[in-house]
Scaffold this motif. Structure first.
Motif, PDB file in Angstrom:
ATOM      1  N   GLU A  30      36.612 -17.245  36.735  1.00 33.87           N
ATOM      2  CA  GLU A  30      36.152 -17.330  35.454  1.00 33.87           C
ATOM      3  C   GLU A  30      37.658 -16.953  34.461  1.00 33.87           C
ATOM      4  OE1 GLU A  30      33.785 -19.109  34.727  1.00 33.87           O
ATOM      5  OE2 GLU A  30      32.805 -18.426  36.603  1.00 33.87           O
ATOM      6  N   PRO A  31      37.665 -16.818  33.498  1.00 28.74           N
ATOM      7  CA  PRO A  31      38.685 -16.910  32.270  1.00 28.74           C
ATOM      8  C   PRO A  31      38.702 -15.614  32.065  1.00 28.74           C
ATOM      9  CG  PRO A  31      36.946 -18.126  31.273  1.00 28.74           C
ATOM     10  CD  PRO A  31      36.017 -17.773  32.633  1.00 28.74           C
ATOM     11  N   GLU A  32      37.748 -14.522  32.444  1.00 26.32           N
ATOM     12  CA  GLU A  32      38.247 -13.033  32.106  1.00 26.32           C
ATOM     13  C   GLU A  32      39.280 -12.422  32.182  1.00 26.32           C
ATOM     14  OE1 GLU A  32      35.106 -13.101  35.470  1.00 26.32           O
ATOM     15  OE2 GLU A  32      35.599 -14.654  33.760  1.00 26.32           O
ATOM     16  N   HIS A  33      39.856 -12.945  33.803  1.00 28.06           N
ATOM     17  CA  HIS A  33      41.102 -12.503  33.851  1.00 28.06           C
ATOM     18  C   HIS A  33      42.727 -12.697  32.840  1.00 28.06           C
ATOM     19  CE1 HIS A  33      39.013 -11.195  37.435  1.00 28.06           C
ATOM     20  NE2 HIS A  33      39.123 -12.119  37.437  1.00 28.06           N
ATOM     21  N   ILE A  34      42.353 -13.395  32.367  1.00 23.27           N
ATOM     22  CA  ILE A  34      43.343 -13.817  31.459  1.00 23.27           C
ATOM     23  C   ILE A  34      43.551 -13.663  30.171  1.00 23.27           C
ATOM     24  CG2 ILE A  34      44.581 -16.633  30.496  1.00 23.27           C
ATOM     25  CD1 ILE A  34      44.775 -17.416  33.593  1.00 23.27           C
ATOM     26  N   LEU A  35      42.112 -14.053  29.812  1.00 23.77           N
ATOM     27  CA  LEU A  35      41.403 -13.824  28.303  1.00 23.77           C
ATOM     28  C   LEU A  35      41.779 -12.361  27.746  1.00 23.77           C
ATOM     29  CD1 LEU A  35      39.058 -16.582  27.679  1.00 23.77           C
ATOM     30  CD2 LEU A  35      42.030 -16.055  26.755  1.00 23.77           C
ATOM     31  N   ILE A  36      42.461 -11.137  27.884  1.00 19.51           N
ATOM     32  CA  ILE A  36      42.122  -9.875  27.731  1.00 19.51           C
ATOM     33  C   ILE A  36      43.624  -9.658  27.032  1.00 19.51           C
ATOM     34  CG2 ILE A  36      42.009  -7.972  28.971  1.00 19.51           C
ATOM     35  CD1 ILE A  36      40.592  -8.465  31.077  1.00 19.51           C
ATOM     36  N   ASP A  37      43.615  -8.796  25.721  1.00 18.43           N
ATOM     37  CA  ASP A  37      45.296  -8.175  25.030  1.00 18.43           C
ATOM     38  C   ASP A  37      45.699  -9.491  25.136  1.00 18.43           C
ATOM     39  OD1 ASP A  37      43.191  -6.022  25.200  1.00 18.43           O
ATOM     40  OD2 ASP A  37      44.488  -5.532  27.383  1.00 18.43           O
ATOM     41  N   LEU A  38      45.090 -10.298  24.319  1.00 14.74           N
ATOM     42  CA  LEU A  38      46.595 -10.766  23.764  1.00 14.74           C
ATOM     43  C   LEU A  38      46.187 -11.110  22.278  1.00 14.74           C
ATOM     44  CD1 LEU A  38      45.349 -14.089  25.377  1.00 14.74           C
ATOM     45  CD2 LEU A  38      46.893 -12.492  26.682  1.00 14.74           C
ATOM     46  N   PRO A  39      47.699  -9.779  21.593  1.00 20.26           N
ATOM     47  CA  PRO A  39      47.201  -9.441  20.790  1.00 20.26           C
ATOM     48  C   PRO A  39      48.424 -10.741  19.411  1.00 20.26           C
ATOM     49  CG  PRO A  39      48.572  -8.468  21.786  1.00 20.26           C
ATOM     50  CD  PRO A  39      47.811  -9.269  22.426  1.00 20.26           C
ATOM     51  N   ALA A  40      48.723 -11.280  19.786  1.00 20.55           N
ATOM     52  CA  ALA A  40      49.233 -12.788  19.200  1.00 20.55           C
ATOM     53  C   ALA A  40      48.804 -13.749  18.739  1.00 20.55           C
ATOM     54  CB  ALA A  40      50.792 -12.025  19.880  1.00 20.55           C
ATOM     55  N   LEU A  41      47.644 -14.006  19.697  1.00 16.33           N
ATOM     56  CA  LEU A  41      47.477 -15.289  19.693  1.00 16.33           C
ATOM     57  C   LEU A  41      46.368 -15.654  18.756  1.00 16.33           C
ATOM     58  CD1 LEU A  41      46.524 -17.524  22.515  1.00 16.33           C
ATOM     59  CD2 LEU A  41      43.889 -16.249  22.714  1.00 16.33           C
ATOM     60  N   GLN A  42      46.791 -17.170  17.996  1.00 14.16           N
ATOM     61  CA  GLN A  42      46.352 -17.330  17.306  1.00 14.16           C
ATOM     62  C   GLN A  42      45.815 -19.471  17.771  1.00 14.16           C
ATOM     63  OE1 GLN A  42      49.430 -18.758  14.802  1.00 14.16           O
ATOM     64  NE2 GLN A  42      50.319 -16.434  14.679  1.00 14.16           N
ATOM     65  N   GLU A  43      46.020 -19.487  18.547  1.00 14.13           N
ATOM     66  CA  GLU A  43      45.816 -21.410  19.345  1.00 14.13           C
ATOM     67  C   GLU A  43      45.038 -20.593  20.015  1.00 14.13           C
ATOM     68  OE1 GLU A  43      48.468 -24.032  19.268  1.00 14.13           O
ATOM     69  OE2 GLU A  43      48.265 -23.847  17.248  1.00 14.13           O
ATOM     70  N   LEU A  44      43.577 -20.986  20.813  1.00 11.13           N
ATOM     71  CA  LEU A  44      43.162 -21.418  22.233  1.00 11.13           C
ATOM     72  C   LEU A  44      41.954 -22.395  22.552  1.00 11.13           C
ATOM     73  CD1 LEU A  44      41.851 -19.689  25.360  1.00 11.13           C
ATOM     74  CD2 LEU A  44      40.332 -18.691  23.071  1.00 11.13           C
ATOM     75  N   THR A  45      42.564 -23.192  23.562  1.00 13.13           N
ATOM     76  CA  THR A  45      42.037 -24.132  24.112  1.00 13.13           C
ATOM     77  C   THR A  45      41.667 -23.857  25.699  1.00 13.13           C
ATOM     78  OG1 THR A  45      43.420 -25.971  22.835  1.00 13.13           O
ATOM     79  CG2 THR A  45      41.782 -26.265  24.828  1.00 13.13           C
ATOM     80  N   VAL A  46      39.742 -24.188  25.908  1.00 12.57           N
ATOM     81  CA  VAL A  46      39.475 -24.170  26.939  1.00 12.57           C
ATOM     82  C   VAL A  46      38.410 -24.918  27.634  1.00 12.57           C
ATOM     83  CG1 VAL A  46      37.965 -22.025  28.088  1.00 12.57           C
ATOM     84  CG2 VAL A  46      39.586 -21.082  26.186  1.00 12.57           C
ATOM     85  N   GLY A  47      38.870 -24.698  28.572  1.00  8.51           N
ATOM     86  CA  GLY A  47      38.050 -26.282  29.269  1.00  8.51           C
ATOM     87  C   GLY A  47      37.454 -25.188  30.803  1.00  8.51           C
ATOM     88  N   SER A  80      49.902 -19.424  21.518  1.00  6.09           N
ATOM     89  CA  SER A  80      49.010 -20.705  21.825  1.00  6.09           C
ATOM     90  C   SER A  80      48.813 -20.691  23.718  1.00  6.09           C
ATOM     91  CB  SER A  80      49.583 -22.084  21.604  1.00  6.09           C
ATOM     92  OG  SER A  80      48.974 -23.100  21.676  1.00  6.09           O
ATOM     93  N   LEU A  81      47.742 -20.676  22.974  1.00  5.25           N
ATOM     94  CA  LEU A  81      47.235 -20.878  25.314  1.00  5.25           C
ATOM     95  C   LEU A  81      46.114 -21.835  25.618  1.00  5.25           C
ATOM     96  CD1 LEU A  81      47.579 -19.533  27.684  1.00  5.25           C
ATOM     97  CD2 LEU A  81      45.468 -17.956  27.481  1.00  5.25           C
ATOM     98  N   SER A  82      46.201 -22.505  26.591  1.00  5.69           N
ATOM     99  CA  SER A  82      45.334 -23.916  27.016  1.00  5.69           C
ATOM    100  C   SER A  82      45.048 -23.608  28.312  1.00  5.69           C
ATOM    101  CB  SER A  82      46.287 -25.076  26.764  1.00  5.69           C
ATOM    102  OG  SER A  82      45.270 -26.234  27.502  1.00  5.69           O
ATOM    103  N   ILE A  83      43.679 -23.179  28.398  1.00  5.63           N
ATOM    104  CA  ILE A  83      43.707 -23.415  30.106  1.00  5.63           C
ATOM    105  C   ILE A  83      42.666 -23.441  30.442  1.00  5.63           C
ATOM    106  CG2 ILE A  83      43.893 -20.140  29.975  1.00  5.63           C
ATOM    107  CD1 ILE A  83      41.134 -19.811  30.081  1.00  5.63           C
ATOM    108  N   HIS A  84      42.306 -23.734  31.741  1.00  8.35           N
ATOM    109  CA  HIS A  84      41.741 -24.756  32.599  1.00  8.35           C
ATOM    110  C   HIS A  84      41.325 -24.813  33.769  1.00  8.35           C
ATOM    111  CE1 HIS A  84      42.719 -28.233  29.181  1.00  8.35           C
ATOM    112  NE2 HIS A  84      43.576 -27.714  29.170  1.00  8.35           N
ATOM    113  N   PHE A  85      39.820 -24.920  34.307  1.00 13.55           N
ATOM    114  CA  PHE A  85      39.365 -23.805  35.472  1.00 13.55           C
ATOM    115  C   PHE A  85      37.817 -25.009  35.831  1.00 13.55           C
ATOM    116  CE2 PHE A  85      40.098 -20.944  32.688  1.00 13.55           C
ATOM    117  CZ  PHE A  85      40.605 -19.534  33.464  1.00 13.55           C
ATOM    118  N   PRO A  86      38.468 -25.555  36.832  1.00 11.75           N
ATOM    119  CA  PRO A  86      37.646 -27.322  37.291  1.00 11.75           C
ATOM    120  C   PRO A  86      36.736 -26.120  37.900  1.00 11.75           C
ATOM    121  CG  PRO A  86      40.213 -27.568  38.046  1.00 11.75           C
ATOM    122  CD  PRO A  86      39.848 -26.175  36.769  1.00 11.75           C
TER     123      PRO A  86
END
Length: 412
Positions: free
Chosen positions: A240-257, A229-235
Protein backbone atom coordinates in the motif's frame (compact mmCIF):
# COMPACT_ATOMS: atom_id res chain seq x y z
CA UNK A 1 45.70 -13.70 -70.11
CA UNK A 2 42.17 -14.65 -69.07
CA UNK A 3 39.61 -11.86 -68.73
CA UNK A 4 37.81 -11.41 -65.39
CA UNK A 5 34.76 -9.30 -64.55
CA UNK A 6 35.19 -7.26 -61.35
CA UNK A 7 32.08 -6.63 -59.30
CA UNK A 8 31.66 -2.83 -58.97
CA UNK A 9 30.11 -3.40 -55.53
CA UNK A 10 33.37 -4.76 -54.21
CA UNK A 11 33.88 -5.04 -50.49
CA UNK A 12 36.50 -2.40 -49.73
CA UNK A 13 37.16 -3.90 -46.31
CA UNK A 14 39.08 -6.77 -47.99
CA UNK A 15 40.31 -4.85 -51.01
CA UNK A 16 43.80 -4.31 -49.62
CA UNK A 17 44.34 -8.10 -49.81
CA UNK A 18 43.11 -8.09 -53.41
CA UNK A 19 45.55 -5.33 -54.31
CA UNK A 20 48.41 -7.39 -52.89
CA UNK A 21 47.40 -10.44 -54.96
CA UNK A 22 47.15 -8.36 -58.14
CA UNK A 23 50.57 -6.83 -57.53
CA UNK A 24 52.12 -10.29 -57.19
CA UNK A 25 50.40 -11.51 -60.38
CA UNK A 26 51.53 -8.47 -62.37
CA UNK A 27 55.09 -8.80 -61.11
CA UNK A 28 55.29 -12.35 -62.49
CA UNK A 29 53.40 -11.62 -65.69
CA UNK A 30 55.10 -10.72 -68.98
CA UNK A 31 54.16 -10.74 -72.65
CA UNK A 32 56.15 -13.29 -74.70
CA UNK A 33 56.74 -12.11 -78.26
CA UNK A 34 56.19 -14.98 -80.76
CA UNK A 35 58.71 -15.95 -83.48
CA UNK A 36 56.96 -14.98 -86.68
CA UNK A 37 59.82 -15.73 -89.09
CA UNK A 38 59.01 -18.12 -92.02
CA UNK A 39 60.90 -19.14 -95.17
CA UNK A 40 58.87 -16.51 -96.94
CA UNK A 41 59.57 -13.59 -94.58
CA UNK A 42 62.75 -12.49 -96.43
CA UNK A 43 61.82 -13.79 -99.88
CA UNK A 44 62.65 -11.55 -102.85
CA UNK A 45 59.72 -12.20 -105.06
CA UNK A 46 60.50 -12.17 -108.77
CA UNK A 47 57.93 -11.42 -111.40
CA UNK A 48 54.95 -13.58 -110.99
CA UNK A 49 55.63 -17.24 -111.55
CA UNK A 50 52.23 -18.78 -111.35
CA UNK A 51 53.52 -22.32 -111.21
CA UNK A 52 55.79 -21.65 -108.21
CA UNK A 53 53.09 -19.79 -106.36
CA UNK A 54 50.63 -22.57 -106.97
CA UNK A 55 53.10 -25.13 -105.60
CA UNK A 56 53.57 -23.20 -102.36
CA UNK A 57 50.04 -21.89 -101.96
CA UNK A 58 49.06 -24.60 -99.53
CA UNK A 59 51.90 -23.91 -97.05
CA UNK A 60 51.38 -20.13 -97.17
CA UNK A 61 47.68 -20.54 -96.51
CA UNK A 62 48.50 -22.62 -93.45
CA UNK A 63 50.79 -19.87 -92.17
CA UNK A 64 48.09 -17.24 -92.68
CA UNK A 65 45.57 -19.38 -90.84
CA UNK A 66 47.99 -19.79 -87.94
CA UNK A 67 48.67 -16.04 -87.81
CA UNK A 68 44.93 -15.31 -87.81
CA UNK A 69 44.47 -17.64 -84.85
CA UNK A 70 47.34 -15.90 -83.05
CA UNK A 71 45.78 -12.51 -83.80
CA UNK A 72 42.39 -13.64 -82.52
CA UNK A 73 44.01 -14.83 -79.31
CA UNK A 74 45.82 -11.53 -78.76
CA UNK A 75 42.68 -9.52 -79.50
CA UNK A 76 40.77 -11.66 -76.97
CA UNK A 77 43.44 -11.04 -74.33
CA UNK A 78 43.43 -7.29 -75.07
CA UNK A 79 39.63 -7.21 -74.74
CA UNK A 80 39.77 -9.09 -71.43
CA UNK A 81 42.52 -6.83 -70.12
CA UNK A 82 40.57 -3.72 -71.14
CA UNK A 83 37.55 -5.08 -69.24
CA UNK A 84 39.70 -5.63 -66.16
CA UNK A 85 41.24 -2.15 -66.54
CA UNK A 86 37.76 -0.57 -66.80
CA UNK A 87 36.69 -2.39 -63.64
CA UNK A 88 39.85 -1.35 -61.81
CA UNK A 89 39.35 2.25 -62.93
CA UNK A 90 35.76 2.08 -61.65
CA UNK A 91 36.94 0.73 -58.29
CA UNK A 92 39.65 3.37 -58.21
CA UNK A 93 37.06 6.09 -58.70
CA UNK A 94 35.02 4.64 -55.84
CA UNK A 95 38.08 4.52 -53.62
CA UNK A 96 38.87 8.13 -54.44
CA UNK A 97 35.27 9.09 -53.59
CA UNK A 98 35.53 7.13 -50.34
CA UNK A 99 38.78 8.89 -49.52
CA UNK A 100 37.22 12.31 -50.17
CA UNK A 101 34.27 11.53 -47.88
CA UNK A 102 36.56 10.30 -45.12
CA UNK A 103 38.68 13.44 -45.38
CA UNK A 104 35.52 15.57 -45.35
CA UNK A 105 34.25 13.77 -42.23
CA UNK A 106 37.61 14.15 -40.49
CA UNK A 107 37.70 17.88 -41.21
CA UNK A 108 34.09 18.31 -40.07
CA UNK A 109 34.66 16.55 -36.76
CA UNK A 110 37.94 18.35 -36.18
CA UNK A 111 36.07 21.63 -36.50
CA UNK A 112 33.29 20.32 -34.27
CA UNK A 113 35.71 19.21 -31.57
CA UNK A 114 37.52 22.53 -31.71
CA UNK A 115 34.21 24.41 -31.48
CA UNK A 116 32.95 22.29 -28.58
CA UNK A 117 36.16 22.72 -26.66
CA UNK A 118 35.99 26.47 -27.14
CA UNK A 119 32.43 26.67 -25.79
CA UNK A 120 32.09 27.96 -22.23
CA UNK A 121 30.77 25.47 -19.69
CA UNK A 122 27.56 27.49 -19.42
CA UNK A 123 26.81 26.96 -23.12
CA UNK A 124 27.78 23.29 -22.98
CA UNK A 125 25.44 22.88 -20.02
CA UNK A 126 22.51 24.29 -21.99
CA UNK A 127 23.27 21.89 -24.85
CA UNK A 128 23.30 18.99 -22.39
CA UNK A 129 19.88 19.97 -21.07
CA UNK A 130 18.46 19.73 -24.59
CA UNK A 131 20.02 16.25 -24.94
CA UNK A 132 17.67 14.80 -22.32
CA UNK A 133 15.07 12.32 -23.62
CA UNK A 134 11.65 13.77 -24.28
CA UNK A 135 9.75 11.45 -21.96
CA UNK A 136 8.97 12.92 -18.57
CA UNK A 137 11.07 10.85 -16.18
CA UNK A 138 14.44 9.32 -16.99
CA UNK A 139 15.85 5.83 -16.78
CA UNK A 140 19.38 5.29 -15.43
CA UNK A 141 20.66 3.97 -18.76
CA UNK A 142 24.24 4.30 -20.03
CA UNK A 143 22.84 4.64 -23.56
CA UNK A 144 20.76 7.73 -22.80
CA UNK A 145 21.46 11.21 -21.50
CA UNK A 146 22.41 12.24 -18.91
CA UNK A 147 24.49 9.14 -18.12
CA UNK A 148 25.65 8.86 -21.74
CA UNK A 149 27.15 12.35 -21.51
CA UNK A 150 29.42 11.20 -18.68
CA UNK A 151 31.01 8.53 -20.91
CA UNK A 152 32.28 10.71 -23.77
CA UNK A 153 35.31 12.40 -22.23
CA UNK A 154 36.48 13.70 -18.89
CA UNK A 155 35.44 17.30 -19.56
CA UNK A 156 31.92 16.29 -20.56
CA UNK A 157 31.65 14.10 -17.49
CA UNK A 158 32.74 16.97 -15.25
CA UNK A 159 30.19 19.31 -16.84
CA UNK A 160 27.34 16.75 -16.70
CA UNK A 161 27.99 15.65 -13.12
CA UNK A 162 28.18 19.23 -11.91
CA UNK A 163 24.89 20.23 -13.60
CA UNK A 164 22.07 19.50 -11.09
CA UNK A 165 19.22 20.10 -13.54
CA UNK A 166 20.21 16.97 -15.48
CA UNK A 167 19.51 14.76 -12.46
CA UNK A 168 16.14 16.06 -11.20
CA UNK A 169 13.96 13.43 -12.86
CA UNK A 170 14.12 9.69 -12.24
CA UNK A 171 12.06 6.50 -12.50
CA UNK A 172 12.60 3.91 -9.74
CA UNK A 173 11.52 0.28 -10.07
CA UNK A 174 11.21 -2.24 -7.26
CA UNK A 175 10.16 -5.81 -8.02
CA UNK A 176 11.28 -9.40 -7.53
CA UNK A 177 13.89 -9.15 -10.28
CA UNK A 178 15.41 -5.96 -8.91
CA UNK A 179 15.17 -7.34 -5.38
CA UNK A 180 18.01 -9.78 -6.05
CA UNK A 181 20.26 -6.91 -7.12
CA UNK A 182 18.75 -4.16 -5.01
CA UNK A 183 21.93 -2.88 -3.35
CA UNK A 184 23.83 -1.94 -6.55
CA UNK A 185 20.60 -0.57 -8.04
CA UNK A 186 19.88 1.49 -4.92
CA UNK A 187 23.45 2.81 -5.02
CA UNK A 188 22.90 3.90 -8.62
CA UNK A 189 19.62 5.64 -7.72
CA UNK A 190 21.23 7.37 -4.75
CA UNK A 191 24.19 8.60 -6.81
CA UNK A 192 21.76 10.01 -9.37
CA UNK A 193 19.67 11.82 -6.75
CA UNK A 194 22.70 13.26 -4.94
CA UNK A 195 23.73 15.00 -8.14
CA UNK A 196 20.48 17.01 -8.07
CA UNK A 197 22.03 19.04 -5.22
CA UNK A 198 18.83 20.21 -3.57
CA UNK A 199 16.81 21.09 -6.68
CA UNK A 200 13.14 20.01 -6.85
CA UNK A 201 12.78 16.35 -7.81
CA UNK A 202 10.28 14.62 -10.08
CA UNK A 203 10.08 10.89 -9.29
CA UNK A 204 8.14 7.99 -10.75
CA UNK A 205 7.94 4.87 -8.59
CA UNK A 206 6.73 1.40 -9.62
CA UNK A 207 6.26 -1.06 -6.76
CA UNK A 208 5.61 -4.61 -7.89
CA UNK A 209 6.59 -6.64 -4.84
CA UNK A 210 5.81 -6.89 -1.14
CA UNK A 211 8.00 -4.61 1.00
CA UNK A 212 9.11 -2.68 -2.10
CA UNK A 213 7.63 0.56 -0.74
CA UNK A 214 9.74 0.24 2.42
CA UNK A 215 12.88 -0.01 0.32
CA UNK A 216 11.88 2.94 -1.82
CA UNK A 217 11.02 4.99 1.24
CA UNK A 218 14.42 4.28 2.77
CA UNK A 219 16.09 5.27 -0.48
CA UNK A 220 14.30 8.61 -0.93
CA UNK A 221 14.34 9.56 2.77
CA UNK A 222 17.35 11.93 2.41
CA UNK A 223 15.57 13.75 -0.43
CA UNK A 224 11.98 14.11 0.85
CA UNK A 225 12.35 17.89 1.15
CA UNK A 226 13.15 18.07 -2.58
CA UNK A 227 10.32 15.96 -4.00
CA UNK A 228 7.88 18.29 -5.73
CA UNK A 229 6.37 15.77 -8.17
CA UNK A 230 5.68 12.11 -7.39
CA UNK A 231 4.03 9.39 -9.45
CA UNK A 232 3.51 6.05 -7.69
CA UNK A 233 1.96 2.88 -9.11
CA UNK A 234 0.96 -0.25 -7.21
CA UNK A 235 -0.23 -3.28 -9.22
CA UNK A 236 -2.24 -6.05 -7.61
CA UNK A 237 -0.86 -7.72 -4.48
CA UNK A 238 1.76 -5.01 -4.00
CA UNK A 239 2.30 -2.81 -0.97
CA UNK A 240 0.00 0.00 0.00
CA UNK A 241 1.15 3.59 -0.59
CA UNK A 242 1.27 4.75 3.03
CA UNK A 243 4.98 3.91 3.40
CA UNK A 244 5.91 6.43 0.71
CA UNK A 245 3.26 9.13 1.16
CA UNK A 246 4.54 10.34 4.52
CA UNK A 247 6.12 13.70 5.26
CA UNK A 248 6.60 15.16 1.79
CA UNK A 249 6.60 18.86 2.67
CA UNK A 250 7.47 20.12 -0.83
CA UNK A 251 5.09 17.91 -2.81
CA UNK A 252 3.01 19.84 -5.35
CA UNK A 253 2.05 17.16 -7.91
CA UNK A 254 0.90 13.63 -7.09
CA UNK A 255 -0.12 10.79 -9.41
CA UNK A 256 -1.42 7.59 -7.85
CA UNK A 257 -2.46 4.31 -9.44
CA UNK A 258 -3.47 1.57 -6.98
CA UNK A 259 -5.13 -1.62 -8.19
CA UNK A 260 -5.71 -3.45 -4.92
CA UNK A 261 -9.14 -4.15 -3.45
CA UNK A 262 -8.80 -1.66 -0.60
CA UNK A 263 -7.26 1.06 -2.71
CA UNK A 264 -9.49 4.01 -1.78
CA UNK A 265 -8.98 3.82 2.02
CA UNK A 266 -5.24 3.37 1.51
CA UNK A 267 -5.04 6.39 -0.76
CA UNK A 268 -7.19 8.50 1.56
CA UNK A 269 -5.13 7.58 4.61
CA UNK A 270 -1.91 8.35 2.78
CA UNK A 271 -2.80 11.65 1.15
CA UNK A 272 -4.35 12.93 4.37
CA UNK A 273 -0.83 13.15 5.77
CA UNK A 274 0.40 15.31 2.92
CA UNK A 275 1.17 18.98 3.24
CA UNK A 276 -1.23 21.57 1.91
CA UNK A 277 1.39 22.45 -0.71
CA UNK A 278 -0.17 19.78 -2.97
CA UNK A 279 -1.97 21.47 -5.87
CA UNK A 280 -2.11 18.78 -8.57
CA UNK A 281 -3.70 15.35 -7.94
CA UNK A 282 -4.14 12.60 -10.52
CA UNK A 283 -5.66 9.24 -9.55
CA UNK A 284 -5.48 6.89 -12.55
CA UNK A 285 -7.19 4.08 -10.63
CA UNK A 286 -9.43 3.10 -8.80
CA UNK A 287 -12.86 4.46 -9.72
CA UNK A 288 -14.26 7.12 -7.38
CA UNK A 289 -17.82 6.85 -6.08
CA UNK A 290 -19.80 9.47 -4.20
CA UNK A 291 -19.05 7.93 -0.79
CA UNK A 292 -15.32 8.24 -1.43
CA UNK A 293 -15.27 12.00 -1.88
CA UNK A 294 -15.78 12.93 1.75
CA UNK A 295 -12.51 11.28 2.85
CA UNK A 296 -10.60 13.71 0.62
CA UNK A 297 -12.28 16.90 1.79
CA UNK A 298 -9.26 18.48 3.42
CA UNK A 299 -7.06 17.80 0.40
CA UNK A 300 -9.49 18.71 -2.38
CA UNK A 301 -10.07 22.21 -1.02
CA UNK A 302 -6.53 23.26 -1.94
CA UNK A 303 -6.25 21.67 -5.38
CA UNK A 304 -6.01 23.64 -8.61
CA UNK A 305 -5.76 20.62 -10.93
CA UNK A 306 -7.56 17.28 -10.55
CA UNK A 307 -7.77 14.15 -12.71
CA UNK A 308 -9.88 11.17 -11.58
CA UNK A 309 -11.93 8.22 -12.79
CA UNK A 310 -15.56 8.57 -11.70
CA UNK A 311 -18.52 6.20 -11.63
CA UNK A 312 -21.22 8.68 -12.71
CA UNK A 313 -21.39 12.09 -14.32
CA UNK A 314 -23.44 13.46 -11.45
CA UNK A 315 -20.27 13.34 -9.32
CA UNK A 316 -18.84 16.30 -11.23
CA UNK A 317 -20.81 18.98 -9.30
CA UNK A 318 -19.81 17.32 -6.03
CA UNK A 319 -16.16 17.41 -7.08
CA UNK A 320 -16.42 21.06 -8.08
CA UNK A 321 -18.12 21.89 -4.79
CA UNK A 322 -15.25 20.28 -2.83
CA UNK A 323 -12.64 22.00 -5.03
CA UNK A 324 -13.44 25.73 -4.95
CA UNK A 325 -9.96 26.66 -6.23
CA UNK A 326 -9.94 24.20 -9.12
CA UNK A 327 -8.72 25.59 -12.43
CA UNK A 328 -8.47 22.35 -14.42
CA UNK A 329 -10.56 19.16 -14.17
CA UNK A 330 -10.05 15.94 -16.14
CA UNK A 331 -12.55 13.13 -15.66
CA UNK A 332 -12.82 9.65 -17.14
CA UNK A 333 -16.05 7.69 -17.06
CA UNK A 334 -17.04 4.16 -18.01
CA UNK A 335 -19.53 2.99 -20.61
CA UNK A 336 -22.44 2.30 -18.24
CA UNK A 337 -23.99 5.40 -16.75
CA UNK A 338 -27.25 5.88 -14.89
CA UNK A 339 -29.19 8.91 -16.02
CA UNK A 340 -29.59 10.91 -12.83
CA UNK A 341 -30.79 14.44 -12.24
CA UNK A 342 -27.81 16.71 -11.71
CA UNK A 343 -28.29 19.62 -9.34
CA UNK A 344 -27.36 23.03 -10.78
CA UNK A 345 -23.96 24.33 -9.70
CA UNK A 346 -21.75 27.31 -10.53
CA UNK A 347 -17.97 27.23 -10.42
CA UNK A 348 -16.29 30.53 -11.15
CA UNK A 349 -12.64 29.47 -11.34
CA UNK A 350 -12.70 26.44 -13.65
CA UNK A 351 -10.98 27.25 -16.95
CA UNK A 352 -10.27 23.80 -18.40
CA UNK A 353 -12.54 20.73 -18.52
CA UNK A 354 -11.56 17.47 -20.19
CA UNK A 355 -13.93 14.51 -20.43
CA UNK A 356 -12.97 11.06 -21.73
CA UNK A 357 -15.63 8.36 -21.81
CA UNK A 358 -16.94 5.25 -23.57
CA UNK A 359 -20.60 6.26 -23.67
CA UNK A 360 -22.77 5.30 -26.61
CA UNK A 361 -24.23 8.82 -26.74
CA UNK A 362 -23.70 12.18 -25.11
CA UNK A 363 -26.95 12.61 -23.26
CA UNK A 364 -25.06 12.34 -19.95
CA UNK A 365 -22.69 15.10 -21.01
CA UNK A 366 -25.60 17.21 -22.17
CA UNK A 367 -27.28 16.84 -18.78
CA UNK A 368 -24.01 17.79 -17.12
CA UNK A 369 -23.67 21.05 -19.05
CA UNK A 370 -27.31 21.95 -18.56
CA UNK A 371 -26.71 21.83 -14.80
CA UNK A 372 -23.28 23.46 -14.69
CA UNK A 373 -22.53 27.13 -15.00
CA UNK A 374 -18.86 27.74 -15.80
CA UNK A 375 -18.46 31.44 -16.65
CA UNK A 376 -14.66 31.31 -16.97
CA UNK A 377 -14.36 28.06 -18.95
CA UNK A 378 -11.89 28.48 -21.80
CA UNK A 379 -11.06 24.92 -22.86
CA UNK A 380 -13.41 21.96 -23.33
CA UNK A 381 -12.03 18.65 -24.56
CA UNK A 382 -14.45 15.75 -25.08
CA UNK A 383 -13.20 12.42 -26.41
CA UNK A 384 -14.92 9.36 -27.94
CA UNK A 385 -18.12 11.11 -28.99
CA UNK A 386 -20.16 9.51 -31.77
CA UNK A 387 -20.72 11.81 -34.79
CA UNK A 388 -24.52 11.67 -34.62
CA UNK A 389 -24.52 12.74 -30.99
CA UNK A 390 -22.12 15.70 -30.94
CA UNK A 391 -24.85 18.26 -31.49
CA UNK A 392 -26.52 17.24 -28.23
CA UNK A 393 -23.48 18.28 -26.24
CA UNK A 394 -22.92 21.64 -27.87
CA UNK A 395 -26.58 22.55 -27.93
CA UNK A 396 -26.49 22.26 -24.14
CA UNK A 397 -23.79 24.88 -23.76
CA UNK A 398 -24.95 28.42 -23.02
CA UNK A 399 -24.07 30.76 -25.92
CA UNK A 400 -21.78 33.05 -23.85
CA UNK A 401 -19.61 30.09 -22.90
CA UNK A 402 -19.53 28.75 -26.41
CA UNK A 403 -17.94 31.95 -27.62
CA UNK A 404 -15.11 31.66 -25.11
CA UNK A 405 -14.08 28.04 -25.18
CA UNK A 406 -12.07 25.91 -27.55
CA UNK A 407 -13.91 22.65 -28.15
CA UNK A 408 -11.91 19.54 -29.00
CA UNK A 409 -13.45 16.19 -29.73
CA UNK A 410 -12.57 12.94 -31.50
CA UNK A 411 -14.81 11.01 -33.85
CA UNK A 412 -14.34 7.22 -33.91
Amino acid sequence: MQSQTVDPKVDFSSFSDTIGVLQNILARSQVTMPDLETPYSRANFAPANHSAIELKDHSISAIITERQQQLDGVLHEISGLETVIDSINNICRQLVEKKDKIVQSINLHKKLVMALWRLPNEVTSQIFVHCLPKHHRLWPSSKLAPMLLTRICRRWRDVAVSLPSLWCSLRLDADEVHDRHWQPLASCYDSWLRRSRGLPLSLEVWCYAVNSTIKIRSLIQPYINQISSLSIHFPLDADEPEHILIDLPALQELTVGVYGRSAIPAIAQSVSRLSFTLRDLKVTWPVFHLEHLSVFNSLLAHLTNLEVVISHMDLVPHLLHLCPNLSSLTIRAGAKQLLRTIEPFTHTKLRSLRVAHDLGNTIHLAGLFVALSLPNLRLLEARYIQPSQTYTLFDALPPPNLLQLEARYEII
